[in-house]
Design a protein around this motif. Structure first.
Motif, mmCIF file in Angstrom:
data_model
loop_
_atom_site.group_PDB
_atom_site.id
_atom_site.type_symbol
_atom_site.label_atom_id
_atom_site.label_comp_id
_atom_site.label_asym_id
_atom_site.label_seq_id
_atom_site.Cartn_x
_atom_site.Cartn_y
_atom_site.Cartn_z
ATOM 1 N N VAL C 259 51.920 -2.092 -24.543
ATOM 2 C CA VAL C 259 53.740 -3.368 -24.837
ATOM 3 C C VAL C 259 54.648 -1.454 -24.659
ATOM 4 O O VAL C 259 55.422 -1.254 -24.069
ATOM 5 N N ASN C 260 54.316 -1.219 -25.699
ATOM 6 C CA ASN C 260 55.499 -0.159 -26.351
ATOM 7 C C ASN C 260 55.587 0.600 -25.425
ATOM 8 O O ASN C 260 56.329 1.997 -24.776
ATOM 9 N N ASN C 261 54.160 1.321 -25.106
ATOM 10 C CA ASN C 261 54.445 3.356 -24.532
ATOM 11 C C ASN C 261 54.953 2.597 -23.240
ATOM 12 O O ASN C 261 55.036 1.712 -22.200
ATOM 13 N N ASP C 262 55.574 3.727 -23.119
ATOM 14 C CA ASP C 262 56.211 3.600 -21.391
ATOM 15 C C ASP C 262 55.704 5.072 -20.168
ATOM 16 O O ASP C 262 55.610 6.185 -21.042
ATOM 17 N N GLY C 263 54.477 4.149 -19.484
ATOM 18 C CA GLY C 263 54.694 5.428 -18.290
ATOM 19 C C GLY C 263 55.619 5.730 -17.852
ATOM 20 O O GLY C 263 56.416 5.394 -17.553
ATOM 21 N N PHE C 264 55.069 7.117 -17.426
ATOM 22 C CA PHE C 264 55.681 7.921 -16.849
ATOM 23 C C PHE C 264 55.528 8.053 -15.311
ATOM 24 O O PHE C 264 54.695 7.007 -14.189
ATOM 25 N N PHE C 265 56.222 7.988 -14.298
ATOM 26 C CA PHE C 265 55.964 8.661 -12.749
ATOM 27 C C PHE C 265 56.584 9.026 -11.400
ATOM 28 O O PHE C 265 57.687 9.479 -12.595
ATOM 29 N N TYR C 266 56.405 10.046 -11.033
ATOM 30 C CA TYR C 266 57.128 10.813 -9.663
ATOM 31 C C TYR C 266 57.425 9.273 -8.767
ATOM 32 O O TYR C 266 56.887 8.598 -8.535
ATOM 33 N N ASN C 278 61.364 1.803 -23.795
ATOM 34 C CA ASN C 278 61.210 1.645 -25.466
ATOM 35 C C ASN C 278 61.177 2.903 -26.430
ATOM 36 O O ASN C 278 60.896 2.629 -27.489
ATOM 37 N N SER C 279 60.794 4.067 -25.702
ATOM 38 C CA SER C 279 60.927 5.025 -26.716
ATOM 39 C C SER C 279 63.025 5.657 -27.185
ATOM 40 O O SER C 279 62.914 6.083 -28.134
ATOM 41 N N GLY C 280 63.548 4.781 -26.156
ATOM 42 C CA GLY C 280 64.789 5.060 -27.115
ATOM 43 C C GLY C 280 65.081 6.566 -26.016
ATOM 44 O O GLY C 280 66.551 7.482 -26.609
ATOM 45 N N GLY C 281 64.317 7.006 -25.472
ATOM 46 C CA GLY C 281 64.387 8.646 -24.849
ATOM 47 C C GLY C 281 63.989 10.075 -25.670
ATOM 48 O O GLY C 281 64.406 10.561 -25.631
ATOM 49 N N PRO D 104 51.380 8.547 -22.486
ATOM 50 C CA PRO D 104 52.419 8.102 -22.930
ATOM 51 C C PRO D 104 52.858 8.132 -23.103
ATOM 52 O O PRO D 104 51.981 7.804 -24.500
ATOM 53 N N GLY D 105 54.205 7.491 -24.490
ATOM 54 C CA GLY D 105 53.720 7.349 -26.172
ATOM 55 C C GLY D 105 53.681 8.631 -26.709
ATOM 56 O O GLY D 105 54.165 8.346 -27.667
ATOM 57 N N HIS D 106 53.642 9.520 -26.063
ATOM 58 C CA HIS D 106 53.172 11.330 -26.792
ATOM 59 C C HIS D 106 54.206 12.402 -26.850
ATOM 60 O O HIS D 106 54.749 11.775 -25.871
ATOM 61 N N ALA D 107 54.389 13.390 -27.599
ATOM 62 C CA ALA D 107 54.489 13.947 -26.582
ATOM 63 C C ALA D 107 54.574 15.132 -25.983
ATOM 64 O O ALA D 107 55.572 16.334 -25.965
#
Lengths: 368, 368, 368, 368
Positions: C259-266, C278-281, D104-107
């Motif tokens: 739930v917490n992890n924010d997936g990236f996408f192009y 969820n990371s607050g940037g 995701p969720g990592h640096a």
């Protein structure tokens, strides 16, 4: 990018331009409980102030310091001390001469290339007037050092080729002449020399010697933040200084180890002394109990009325004669600036030393 | 209390004692993408290493550097670079001679008073061996400076009273003699002089000159973090240095402003030059486009085999003859240390300059 | 010992007490070329100023800022910017009530034990009035951020148990009510709640949310000087703040990784986005391209008119009713302080990022 | 650009990547005379080490610390302490999965954009393994704090929605379960919960609470370097922490001043106490004599085996399942990291406090 903050634990932040509204300094890290008044600071500022003599600028700078914060009921509170000196003499002048030309020997060219433009009025931030803020902060540091039994005294050792004679040395004499020379004969010679220099629309340099007594052994941090390396930065940060040396200094390169090494000995009371002080009171970057001694070389004032070749910021080779009154020598007024920077630096390193032994920390914390 | 961390943006943290397990440095702030191998660093370390000649210590130090972090696939990653040099030569010696006695000219007394006790083995942290870590870090800074077109070259200018003759100056010659002198004749005289010094169980000092080419105008931060004040701290932090001067230096105090000021001029291509470089490439603390030039005075090696008067830490006046092999002069091995400290300092100030104009910041951010 | 200097490259040094002559800040490290007027700063100061409403102090503070240095012909020069706000309202009051008593919830006791005595007038240095200097410096930082396309906007998210409803969220609405709430309904409820609190001679706290848009990925230094750790220090340094959280914050402890992890996408233009924020940037201390989002918890104003049990500095248990007008809540006035500290911190880390790649350095130096 | 150096007077410089040669820390500013052995440090490292249980990584890290410098004859010498932990487990793995994909969720994404490329092996510098260096340095700080009577104890307060019951609180119980929970019942529930989380290839977060006893009033520097703002930076710099709160924290926003303010009182022996400790031991950024209490929110471990949507560094939208063994929760192993960062920060501020009063300075210098 900042460069106007100095010190770690006794930290100063200076600001101000030559012909702006004023200049000042914020001292952060002054301990609480120091009795402090504007008069304590004014004393040192008055020593930096241009005199009535012909060897210093005639502009009446006023330079009255005001304490804006950090002092309550006559004592420092431990919070930042803001000191301000308003510029009294800001009448708009004609700066057209220097606004587009880089004066030789000055920071004009450096500021222009670094920042893209510059406050050319009286040299702006690179004016020697900036040192008033250092002197104000130095007076506070000095006050604390005095309470520890430490005295910081500087004087003019030479002007051009005229050097003081240590056989005629009298430290108190330094306040009796316009050159802060502790030798009345040398001062007379310097006067004659400078008259000639001024007649030729030229300028001169000289050497300031600083001696600090009362420094116990153990002050200075090994490797990078040595007492001498820290003092070197402090003194070289004063405009016009081109060199510094400690103890024998450059002459130490010409003697051998047997001559240069200072032997230690106990006197009958088991107090420790040295047979000589070629080290200038610092060994391995740490005070060794001897007086701290260093010399700073000041170049001749770059502002001279004689014609000089230089360039404009618009691509022309030009000739400039710098108008207005300028000190033909900065050394005399710089003596108190040297004392100020030395005082701030030494005090900062004394604070840094306070956590060098676990015993000091335990003693502090137990009595908190 | 720390004193072993240096630099702001290119920050180094050094550690290690002469006879401990090793010594090293952590570099924090090295930009990513620099090609870096152990060989880049070893080159400079080898220059610091004791030679096979009779003027440097015979101890086989090895001094092989290892990169422990911060480099991946041959390039720096932007994270801390940890460099380590293990001490190969830690056999237990008899230190009874110096464990309780403060050697004249050394930091022994300072360390003892400051910390209450000290690692006396080979001088511990105050040994010149500490500079190996500086040289390792300096090699990384130098690599970056080279990619910007900046070269940092130092050499021995004088040993005792023997000075190089600039009519016979050849910078490449410095690597052909044991003294790093760019004048073969002077090197021969120095050899003769040092033979005599060694015969007398004595030591000598000298002057190192450093010249830096390719520094564009605008580097150095006004007021406290000037280019020259920062270099002064860097160089005075090297053990045995007792003075520094830039450009004309102390001699600038003996000439007048007309002589000392360097006039600017445009050439036919509108490039800016100076008629002279008395400033040593720095005006008002900011690079002025000329070569950076400074000289550092090294005192004679304090460790000498002749008997010297000193004290023990138990209250006795004693005499000491310092056994073991010691360099009769540190200058030759110090040349690369001077280059290292100058490189680190200059690079740090170049980084600091990057935010001096809003245009630089906009340009950086827009292209991020 | 200092604690009033903040920032590395954009460095501020604040000073001043509640009832002293004034307060101010020196900014060292502001790049040259930024158009800056007193009006730019006054705008933010006016947002901090006590309003005409019944929920903020009635004292007419004036708070007119004056630029004393660092600006020439309407643009910053790269040298220190000294900003001053004179205190207009220094009439001598009767402080006998609080001069010898430690107010609960205040720093009085801490200052007394730390420094031995304190400037008790209006809380001295520990007064919230100190934040005016932060706001002044923050306005300069904000001006630069704006030119990079970065906007820093904070608002009141809750007061006591009254929280804004994001279904009724309108950021522009925050300037239409006394509580800086972006929800007009919540503002009405807050008004009612605070009337009741005031009637009971009590006080309330609340939460400020800050959102920063336009921050490109890559800002923040790994390990210790992370973007979030730096912001945390900045915000917790504001008096009355008792907590901070980023993105999901404390609630992130109650969800799972999926739930917490924010997936990236192009997207179709190969621009990078995240499915959620969820990371607050901020990931691993480095901006991830999402909006920076954090919340700060402000405790209730400690100064209340109800009787409280406490102690005197002379050993007595006493009861105190704090007279005078005090804001029943600090949240509304603190919103702009949060923005100021966030702006200064972010800008400082943007500057720090400029030397992260060798390519940036080469590009800078080649174009110098 | 550096971010791996922390602290002012007790300054640490950490280095190392997850799958490099090792990692370590250099401590500069540790006072001389502290009895220190590798065992003192190993104790804390062992608490961070992955256990044998199913909730922590199975990799045998070894993590044996070696002291390379700064200790002589069993005591610290005042010079830098270099600590190293060699990586034992560097066998080359197949990193193809994560070398080109941003987890995701990592640096990963932040490092890539900031530095242009990254050491992807095990997360490189951004791996939680970096915290081993913090724990090593923290153990040294803790040893000094203990000698001052200060104890720093952290524990797991919650995991997911499972919170400890303070009615069943036993601090010693924390070492009897895999979750460092001071409540055996809660630990049982957590075990069940985590089994379920693991089964779902998911992860969980939690809250760590830290309590520090023995801190005398007066520690912490006003305005920016407050005790709480400094601790906030320290704790937020730990990867995975998304929030911090002191005392009542966010709940303080929901009570009124009368409830939140802690009244002071003298007991019959004139010792000062507070009726409550809602402040968490800190008022105005200065310790108030109560226990320091704060809570840190840790997000769920971002590495999960379930499929997640993300992007590659070559422009593709991809799906990733993170292979290998990863802790389903970092909280348990992070407890000692929280203690380490708190210890370093507190000690640093104690040192900073030592020059807060002129009397302390005089007392130090007179007894030098």
């Amino acid at each position: 990018m900042p460069g106007s903050v100095y010190g770690n634990m006794f930290k100063i932040s200076t600001w101000g331009e030559s012909h702006g509204k004023g200049l000042g300094v914020v001292i952060d890290g002054c301990p609480a409980g120091v009795e402090l008044s504007e008069n304590d600071i004014q004393q040192d500022l008055d020593r930096r102030k241009p005199g009535t003599g012909k060897y210093t600028t005639q502009r009446s700078e006023g330079d009255l310091v005001e304490i804006l914060s950090g002092v309550f009921n006559g004592r420092t509170t431990g919070t930042p001390i803001s000191l301000i000196i308003f510029n009294k003499d800001q009448r708009s002048k004609d700066y057209s001469e220097i606004s587009k030309v880089f004066r030789p020997g000055h920071a004009d060219f450096g500021f222009h290339t670094k920042y893209g433009f510059r406050d050319y009025r009286g040299g702006g931030r690179s004016s020697a007037r900036e040192t008033a803020a250092r002197v104000a902060a130095g007076a506070v540091a000095r006050k604390i050092l005095m309470s520890l039994g430490i005295e910081v005294k500087a004087y003019t050792r030479s002007i051009g080729n005229i050097e003081i004679d240590y056989n005629n040395f009298d430290i108190d004499e330094r306040f009796n002449n316009a050159f802060v020379m502790p030798d009345s004969n040398a001062a007379l010679k310097a006067e004659k020399f400078l008259d000639e220099v001024m007649r030729k629309k030229d300028s001169a340099g000289g050497i300031v010697q600083c001696e600090i007594s009362g420094v116990k052994p153990g002050i200075g941090e090994p490797v990078f933040d040595k007492l001498d390396s820290s003092l070197a930065k402090a003194i070289l940060s004063i405009g016009a200084v081109k060199g510094i040396e400690f103890g024998l200094g450059f002459d130490a390169t010409k003697v051998t180890g047997l001559v240069n090494n200072d032997g230690f000995f106990y006197d009958e009371n088991k107090n420790i002394h040295k047979y000589s002080n070629n080290s200038g009171g610092i060994l391995g970057g740490i005070s060794d109990g001897g007086n701290i001694i260093f010399r700073a070389a000041f170049k001749p004032t770059p502002s001279i009325a004689s014609p000089q070749k230089t360039i404009s910021d618009t691509g022309e080779n030009v000739e400039i004669e710098i108008k207005g009154r300028h000190d033909p020598i900065v050394v005399a007024r710089a003596v108190v600036v040297v004392e100020a920077m030395a005082s701030i630096t030494l005090l900062d390193l004394i604070f840094a030393s306070m956590s060098s032994k676990i015993d000091y920390i335990k003693n502090y914390y137990e009595n908190l």
